[in-house]
Structure formats: structure tokens, C-alpha cells
Scaffold this motif. Structure first.
Motif, mmCIF file in Angstrom:
data_model
loop_
_atom_site.group_PDB
_atom_site.id
_atom_site.type_symbol
_atom_site.label_atom_id
_atom_site.label_comp_id
_atom_site.label_asym_id
_atom_site.label_seq_id
_atom_site.Cartn_x
_atom_site.Cartn_y
_atom_site.Cartn_z
ATOM 1 N N UNK A 143 28.468 -25.650 12.461
ATOM 2 C CA UNK A 143 27.806 -24.464 13.014
ATOM 3 C C UNK A 143 28.019 -23.253 12.113
ATOM 4 N N UNK A 144 29.232 -23.120 11.571
ATOM 5 C CA UNK A 144 29.530 -21.968 10.712
ATOM 6 C C UNK A 144 28.713 -21.999 9.424
ATOM 7 N N UNK A 145 28.322 -23.191 8.975
ATOM 8 C CA UNK A 145 27.595 -23.322 7.706
ATOM 9 C C UNK A 145 26.081 -23.327 7.881
ATOM 10 N N UNK A 146 25.579 -23.124 9.103
ATOM 11 C CA UNK A 146 24.170 -23.330 9.363
ATOM 12 C C UNK A 146 23.335 -22.052 9.254
ATOM 13 N N UNK A 147 23.969 -20.902 9.072
ATOM 14 C CA UNK A 147 23.228 -19.632 9.103
ATOM 15 C C UNK A 147 22.170 -19.555 8.006
ATOM 16 N N UNK A 148 22.520 -19.940 6.773
ATOM 17 C CA UNK A 148 21.536 -19.901 5.685
ATOM 18 C C UNK A 148 20.392 -20.885 5.948
ATOM 19 N N UNK A 149 20.712 -22.039 6.533
ATOM 20 C CA UNK A 149 19.681 -23.027 6.849
ATOM 21 C C UNK A 149 18.668 -22.449 7.836
ATOM 22 N N UNK A 150 19.151 -21.723 8.831
ATOM 23 C CA UNK A 150 18.271 -21.131 9.838
ATOM 24 C C UNK A 150 17.352 -20.094 9.203
ATOM 25 N N UNK A 151 17.880 -19.311 8.263
ATOM 26 C CA UNK A 151 17.062 -18.291 7.586
ATOM 27 C C UNK A 151 15.895 -18.946 6.853
ATOM 28 N N UNK A 152 16.182 -19.995 6.089
ATOM 29 C CA UNK A 152 15.117 -20.688 5.361
ATOM 30 C C UNK A 152 14.195 -21.448 6.316
ATOM 31 N N UNK A 153 14.753 -21.943 7.419
ATOM 32 C CA UNK A 153 13.949 -22.682 8.388
ATOM 33 C C UNK A 153 12.854 -21.808 8.995
ATOM 34 N N UNK A 154 13.165 -20.549 9.220
ATOM 35 C CA UNK A 154 12.184 -19.625 9.810
ATOM 36 C C UNK A 154 10.973 -19.415 8.901
ATOM 37 N N UNK A 155 11.130 -19.711 7.625
ATOM 38 C CA UNK A 155 10.018 -19.556 6.683
ATOM 39 C C UNK A 155 9.149 -20.802 6.590
#
Length: 495
Positions: A143-155
């Protein structure tokens, strides 16, 4: 000397006090098992939100797909552990002991006996607490490592409107194959770098065991609008078609899955779904004919359980594996409970987990039993289904030993006994085959359904057919069992 003694004693007293205070604080701060489970449940909910959002996004980045695969594995492992502890807390000690005895028959990597020893021991054991702590820590780190993934996922663009339930999503797409699907799409839609680059036909081998989902994965790719707009024609061949002399003759007798001369610049996609090996001489002739008879940019996908086709590829082969036990349980639970919360039905969840373990990772068995359980949502029927499946496994393992994996994909006759014993003879599944819907309508109108096979009372004829299931995924094949009735082999009649 006295000063040294006083200093030493003061240091010892200070360290002793620090040790006692630290020990007290650790004992006081250490969360209980229940608190750890609640924390795991909250973390899994956050992880599930990200995974389900990613499932309805068009992700082209291979790195993001790899990270999504990691997220899913952690989610499956977390929910598997959570459900194991929930079922253990619900079950009584007598039932756990009964399960330990009966589960000792399984023999593959899905061996339930191993999982019983790992998860179903003393609830206060150090191994249990260590396992829970490991899973909790792993999910927390994910969960702690997923923030960057979520940012790119929104694109990433959406594929379709997101359903309100994962159950509805599973009715429209393959479970756990997003990374493999995008690998196929990348291969199919990749443009040639230069005009002369298409002279050699690109070939993607797909290798995997029987019933792992090779054909369904290819079918999904062929149904994609991007593929149909890229190729003017999609030709599908099976093993019998390869006996013909060339691709040109196959055009007349083979199956044309898609044809639209207005798009695709004349490109052809050739699908070869071969059950066993393809002889090298046959492949060379087929490849030569395809290269001469198709336009630049045409491509071939060849699928087989044989590893020999890896040498036919112009790119690395795509290898499909069966699901892990954690992923298989997540799939079976979602398919069985649908929109109903499994957490609100702990006793049914415990039975469903036992059935999933006995199914041994078999996707056909999972679809058969999830349909039966969902249509008969009550404790009595589920308990009867578990007892029936356990009896099937025990009898066939005694007969075939470690060769037996499950009754639904087994290549030798599998013996079944009804829950309500209406005859001294056993039902036997001799073989299984698949048909399209139109072909099934022409079958015997007296064909039996799988629920009547396992739980009915009417005695069928000596030989009969059973409609096992209709796939919820394209091409919506109907799976038929060829069955009969006969006495149990002598070596098992007394067991």
C-alpha cells in the motif's frame, strides 16, 4: 574503588529499568490477533479499490502491468489469509479434526493437507501469529508503494463503465489475465518498423497446460475492436485443419472468424489452436504458405500445451500457468457468492473454502460448483456438495493414485457417487468435449444437467450425456460429459 562500584551499580539499575519499561511498553502496544485481522481487512479494502479501478483501465505500460500483477497477488494472499482465520474462528475443533483427516488425500501443489497444517493448527501458535504478521506487513508495504502507480493509473483511459461489483466484472472479462492479454495486444497491434520488415511473418507461441485458458484468452483478443480494425481477416485453424495441404485450401474449409475487406490493409491474423504437437515439417509448410499468401503485417498466433512450439516463434513465447491457491480461492469466492457478502456468511464461506481446496485449482470444476452453490444458497445443500466432492476425490485417488487431480478434466474414467444413493452402481465420466450453442441444441433432448447427475434421484440409462456448464466468457462454449453407469472396480468395492 567505591566510586567505580557506585557507577557500575547505577548503570546496571538504569539498564534494568530501561529493559523493564521497554518490555512493558511492547506488551502493552502489541496488537491482538483480532486487531491485526481488522487492520488487514482495512488495508485489503484500500488495495482492492486500486486493483478494481486498474481492471477497467487500458494500461499499455508493461512496468505498470507488472506492478498491477504484484498488487493482485498481495490482495489474493491477503484475502486468503483473512478468510482462513475467519473460517478457523468459526469452525469447532471437532470439525477441524475431521477436515484434517479427509484432506490428506489430495496430492498436488493445491494439497489441502499442507494448508491445513499451516493454517489450522492451534490458534495461539507462534506460527499462526508469525504468518499473520508477515501477510499484514507485506500488504502494508504494498500500500505504501502504490501512490505513484495510482497517479499514472489516472492517466490511463477507461475501457468501459466500471461495474458496481467485481462479480459483474468477472462476467465480462478474464480473471487474472490482464498482463497476458496486453502482451498479446502489443504483439498484434505493433506496426512493422520498415516496409521490408513484414517479409517474415511474426509468430507468437502461447504455451500452457490443458484447460488453462489459452483458447479463451485468444478469443478475447480476437473480439477486441482494435484487433478487428487492424486485420482484414481472422482465420482460426485447429489440429484437423492442419492435415490440409496449404493455407489456401484452409480458406475454403476453415473457420473465418472475422472478415472486413474495408479495413486492415489486407492484413490477416492466423490462429492455430493445436491440442498436441505440431510436426516441424507441417509447420514449415504452413508458415511458408502463409508468408507467400498474406499481406505484409499479417501475424500468426499458435497455441499448444507442447513446449516444442516455442521454437516456431519470432518473439518470446507467452506461457500460461494455473492460478495460485490464493488467486483460485478469490475467483471461486467471487463467482460463488456474487453480490452477497461472504463475510456475512462465515459458515457458508468455510464450506466454500473446503470445496475450493478439493477442486485442486480446476477452473471447470470451479465454474460447475460455483453455479450449483449459487443456485442453492443454503447450508444443507452446500454441506451435501462438500461431502459428495470429498467422496469423489477419495474414491478416484484410491484408484489412480497421484495421477488423479480432479474428476472434471481427468483423461481417464472418473467415478462419481450421488449424494442420494439411488443405485449400487457408480456414475462414470468417460470423456468431455465442448460445442457451440447451436450444436448443443441438436444434442439429445434428454441430456441431464450436472445437478441431476450429482444430486438427482432419477436413474439414467446405461450411457447418457450431461450438460456440465456454459462458459460465461466468449465464445460461450457448452461443455458436455459423456457418462455411463457401472460397478466400482473390485479393488475399491470394499473401501
Amino acid at each position: 574503588m567505591e566510586a567505580i562500584f557506585s557507577t557500575t551499580m547505577a548503570e546496571l539499575a538504569s539498564r534494568s529499568m530501561s529493559f523493564l519499561v521497554d518490555r512493558y511498553l511492547k506488551q502493552r502496544a502489541a496488537p491482538t490477533e483480532e486487531e491485526r485481522l481488522r487492520s488487514l481487512q482495512r488495508l485489503l479494502l484500500r488495495l482492492r479499490v486500486v486493483v478494481e479501478e486498474a481492471d477497467v483501465r487500458l494500461i499499455a505500460s508493461q512496468a505498470m502491468l507488472h506492478q498491477l500483477s504484484i498488487l493482485k497477488k498481495e490482495m489474493y494472499r491477503g484475502y486468503y489469509t483473512l478468510d482462513i482465520f475467519s473460517c478457523r474462528a468459526h469452525n469447532g475443533e471437532d470439525r477441524r479434526k475431521d477436515h484434517e483427516v479427509n484432506y490428506s488425500f489430495a496430492s498436488s501443489e493445491f494439497n489441502p493437507a499442507k494448508r491445513v497444517c499451516l493454517f489450522r493448527g492451534n490458534s495461539k501458535g507462534a506460527g499462526q501469529a508469525k504468518l499473520l504478521e508477515q501477510v499484514l506487513g507485506s500488504v502494508r508495504d504494498t500500500i505504501e508503494d502504490v501512490s505513484e502507480f495510482v497517479i499514472f493509473l489516472c492517466r490511463c483511459p477507461r475501457l468501459h463503465r466500471q461495474p458496481y461489483s467485481m462479480y459483474l466484472l468477472l462476467n465480462k472479462c478474464m480473471f487474472g489475465r490482464q498482463m497476458e492479454m496486453e502482451r498479446i495486444m502489443y504483439f498484434l497491434l505493433q506496426e512493422e518498423s520498415a516496409p521490408g520488415a513484414g517479409e517474415d511473418l511474426a509468430v507468437l507461441p502461447i504455451i500452457g497446460p490443458c484447460k488453462v485458458g489459452k483458447s479463451t484468452l485468444i478469443e478475447h483478443a480476437c473480439e477486441d475492436a482494435r484487433v478487428r480494425n487492424h486485420f482484414s481477416q481472422i482465420l482460426c485453424f485447429n489440429g484437423d485443419d492442419l492435415k490440409a495441404e496449404s493455407v489456401e485450401t484452409l480458406r475454403d474449409g476453415g473457420r473465418i472468424k472475422h472478415q472486413n475487406r474495408c479495413v486492415g490493409s489486407g492484413r490477416t491474423l492466423i490462429i492455430i489452436d493445436q491440442f498436441l504437437d505440431i510436426e516441424e515439417s507441417v509447420w514449415k509448410r504452413l508458415y511458408s504458405d502463409a508468408r507467400c499468401g498474406t499481406m505484409s503485417g499479417s501475424k500468426i498466433i499458435v497455441a499448444s500445451r507442447s513446449d516444442k512450439i516455442a521454437s516456431f516463434g519470432t518473439t518470446h513465447p507467452l506461457r500460461l500457468q494455473f492460478f495460485t491457491r490464493e488467486a483460485f480461492w478469490y475467483f471461486f469466492k467471487v463467482r460463488t457468492f456474487g453480490s452477497t457478502s461472504a463475510e456475512d456468511n462465515p459458515e457458508l464461506t468455510a464450506i466454500a473454502m473446503d470445496i475450493a481446496m478439493l477442486l485442486n485449482g480446476c477452473l471447470m470444476g470451479a465454474n460447475i460448483f460455483s453455479g450449483l452453490l449459487k443456485a442453492n444458497f443454503n447450508l444443507h445443500f452446500w454441506s451435501m456438495a462438500l461431502a459428495t466432492l470429498r467422496n469423489i476425490n477419495q474414491k478416484n485417488i484410491l484408484l489412480y493414485g497421484e495421477r488423479f487431480a480432479d474428476a472434471w478434466d481427468f483423461e481417464e474414467p472418473a467415478y462419481l457417487r450421488r449424494a442420494k444413493k439411488t443405485s449400487s452402481k457408480y456414475f462414470v465420466i468417460f470423456s468431455a468435449y465442448q460445442t457451440c450453442s447451436a450444436e448443443t441444441e441438436d444434442e439429445d433432448p434428454k441430456m441431464m444437467c450436472v445437478q441431476d447427475l450429482l444430486f438427482g434421484r432419477v436413474r439414467p440409462p446405461a450411457e447418457f450425456k450431461v450438460h456440465a456448464l456454459t462458459s460465461h466468457l466468449p465464445p460461450h462454449y457448452n461443455y458436455i460429459f459423456h457418462c455411463g453407469m457401472q460397478a466400482l472396480p473390485k479393488e475399491l468395492s470394499s473401501s
